[in-house]
Write a protein that holds these residues in place. Sequence first.
Motif, PDB file in Angstrom:
ATOM      1  N   LEU A 108       0.828  -1.207   0.000  1.00  0.00           N
ATOM      2  CA  LEU A 108       0.000   0.000   0.000  1.00  0.00           C
ATOM      3  C   LEU A 108       0.860   1.254   0.000  1.00  0.00           C
ATOM      4  N   ASP A 109       1.976   1.233   0.736  1.00  0.00           N
ATOM      5  CA  ASP A 109       2.868   2.387   0.780  1.00  0.00           C
ATOM      6  C   ASP A 109       3.491   2.635  -0.599  1.00  0.00           C
ATOM      7  N   ILE A 110       3.883   1.572  -1.287  1.00  0.00           N
ATOM      8  CA  ILE A 110       4.459   1.725  -2.622  1.00  0.00           C
ATOM      9  C   ILE A 110       3.426   2.322  -3.573  1.00  0.00           C
ATOM     10  N   PHE A 111       2.194   1.811  -3.514  1.00  0.00           N
ATOM     11  CA  PHE A 111       1.151   2.337  -4.384  1.00  0.00           C
ATOM     12  C   PHE A 111       0.901   3.816  -4.091  1.00  0.00           C
ATOM     13  N   ALA A 112       0.953   4.193  -2.819  1.00  0.00           N
ATOM     14  CA  ALA A 112       0.741   5.593  -2.458  1.00  0.00           C
ATOM     15  C   ALA A 112       1.818   6.482  -3.071  1.00  0.00           C
ATOM     16  N   GLN A 113       3.047   5.981  -3.143  1.00  0.00           N
ATOM     17  CA  GLN A 113       4.128   6.754  -3.749  1.00  0.00           C
ATOM     18  C   GLN A 113       3.979   6.859  -5.262  1.00  0.00           C
ATOM     19  N   ARG A 114       3.444   5.807  -5.898  1.00  0.00           N
ATOM     20  CA  ARG A 114       3.395   5.761  -7.360  1.00  0.00           C
ATOM     21  C   ARG A 114       2.190   6.475  -7.953  1.00  0.00           C
ATOM     22  N   ALA A 115       1.086   6.570  -7.211  1.00  0.00           N
ATOM     23  CA  ALA A 115      -0.138   7.136  -7.775  1.00  0.00           C
ATOM     24  C   ALA A 115       0.102   8.560  -8.245  1.00  0.00           C
ATOM     25  N   ALA A 116      -0.275   8.839  -9.490  1.00  0.00           N
ATOM     26  CA  ALA A 116      -0.046  10.173 -10.053  1.00  0.00           C
ATOM     27  C   ALA A 116      -1.349  10.849 -10.466  1.00  0.00           C
ATOM     28  N   THR A 117      -2.321  10.084 -10.955  1.00  0.00           N
ATOM     29  CA  THR A 117      -3.565  10.682 -11.407  1.00  0.00           C
ATOM     30  C   THR A 117      -4.542  10.834 -10.248  1.00  0.00           C
ATOM     31  N   PHE A 118      -5.575  11.625 -10.490  1.00  0.00           N
ATOM     32  CA  PHE A 118      -6.607  11.834  -9.477  1.00  0.00           C
ATOM     33  C   PHE A 118      -7.267  10.516  -9.106  1.00  0.00           C
ATOM     34  N   GLU A 119      -7.600   9.710 -10.125  1.00  0.00           N
ATOM     35  CA  GLU A 119      -8.243   8.434  -9.855  1.00  0.00           C
ATOM     36  C   GLU A 119      -7.329   7.500  -9.079  1.00  0.00           C
ATOM     37  N   GLY A 120      -6.054   7.444  -9.474  1.00  0.00           N
ATOM     38  CA  GLY A 120      -5.115   6.570  -8.777  1.00  0.00           C
ATOM     39  C   GLY A 120      -4.966   6.943  -7.316  1.00  0.00           C
ATOM     40  N   LYS A 121      -4.919   8.233  -7.037  1.00  0.00           N
ATOM     41  CA  LYS A 121      -4.785   8.675  -5.651  1.00  0.00           C
ATOM     42  C   LYS A 121      -6.035   8.327  -4.838  1.00  0.00           C
ATOM     43  N   LEU A 122      -7.212   8.470  -5.454  1.00  0.00           N
ATOM     44  CA  LEU A 122      -8.441   8.083  -4.761  1.00  0.00           C
ATOM     45  C   LEU A 122      -8.435   6.597  -4.437  1.00  0.00           C
TER      46      LEU A 122
END
Length: 426
Positions: A108-122
Motif C-alpha cells: 500500500l505504501d508503494i502504491f501511495a508513492q506511485r499514484a499520479a492521477t486523481f483516480e489513482g490517488k483516490l
Amino acid sequence: MLDRPRSGERALLLHIGLTRPSFDDEIQEFRALAESAGARVVSEVEARRDRPDPKYFVGSGKVDEIAARARESGAELILVSQPLRAGQERNLEKALKTRVLDRNGLILDIFAQRAATFEGKLQVELAQHEHLASRLVRGWTHLERQKGGIGLRGPGETQLETDRRLVSRRIRYLRGRLERVERQRAVSRKERRRADVPAVALVGYTNAGKTTLFNALAGADLTAKDQLFATLDPTVRRWPLGGGTEALLVDTVGFVRDLPHELVAAFRATLTETREAALLLHVIDAGDPHHEDRRRQVEGVLEDVGAAGVPVLRVYNKVDRAPPDFVREFDGAGITKHCVSALTGEGLEALKNAVRERVAGARVAGELRLTPAQGRLRARLFDWHAVRAETVDEDGYTLAVDLPAQRWRQLREEEGLSADSIRQKV
C-alpha cells in the motif's frame, strides 16, 4: 502505545515461511518490495512456522532474536513478509520497540508513492483507509473517555469511536467519488464499442517489462523503470495494427503474488479495463527463472477480478535475456509462445500480426472505385490504413483496399454504398 516516528528507512526484513522455509524468489521479491518503497535493508531474518502464533505470528524466541538484530543493525523499521493481524502487529511493536509493517502495508505504501492521477490517488487512499479501519486500536489512553463537566456530563465518546467514525465517513466519500469515476469510464467504454475500436490490455507480473513493450508497440514514451510497480495508473494509446485495423492498447498495473484484497477492491474501476478488453496480452519475463510461477499468479488475479474468460495471448518478453534452454515455440500446455524483445524489437511485427488476426475477424479486400466527390470517404480509408494501392484518373480513384468486414459494414451504412462496391477477394 509506541510512538511512531516519521523516519524509518533503515529496515530489517523478517521472511516467514509457513509450513516450509521461504523460497529464494520470495525472499528476493520481498527485498525488492522494500527497496521500491525507499527502505535501506540493513538486516534480514528468516523464520519458519507451521502455523501463526496468535500473539506475535512468530515465537517469542524469534522475537528476542529480531530485537537483538534490530539493535545491532540500527533498524528503525521491521518489515514482515506475511500479512499480520492488527493485534499481532501491535504486539510486535510493543515487544520490539520498533515500528512494524506487514507485507500488505508495504505494498500500500508503494502504491501511495506511485499514484499520479486523481483516480489513482483516490483508489490508493481508499485502500489505505480500509486497511486502517481494521487496525484502529486504543492508542490514546489519555483520551479514553471524556470526563465531562458542568453541562457536559455523560458517557462521552472514546477516541477510538471518533477515529472509526471519521475513517468510515472518509471511506464512504472515497467510494462515492470512485463510483462517479467508474460511471465516466463506462461512458468511455461505450463510446469505444460504438466506434468498433477493440481494447487490448497488457497484463502481467510487476517488472515483466509491460511499459517498455507498451512504448515499443504504441510509439509512446512512458517512463519505464527497473522496479516493482513503476507503472500504477493505466494509460491508453491508439495502436495501428495495419490493414485498416486499429486497437486501443492499455497499459495496466503489474500484479504480484497475494495482492492485498484492499487493493483489488479499490482498483476495481481500473481492473474493469481488463474484464472488458477484447484481448489480453499476458506479458511474461522470459529471463525470469520463476516465470511459470509468476504466470500462474497473474492468472489467479485475473480470475479474482472476473477477467478469466477474456481471450489471452501469452507474450514472453525479454527473450534477449532468456537462458539458452528457453523453448520458444510452445509452453508445457502446447500453447503458442509469442516471443519478443521490447528492447531489441525482436518479434514485435509478428505479435502485431497475431493481434490483428485475433481482433479484426473477417476481412474484405478488393478494388473500390470512388468519384472525385467522394474525397471524404477516400480520406477515411487512408486514415484507417486500409489502402494498399491507388490509381488516379480524370474520372476519380481506384483503390486497392483491405479492411475488416465490420468496418466495411460501417462504411456501407454511413456512406450509402452498395454491397458489391468492392470486388471481394476474401
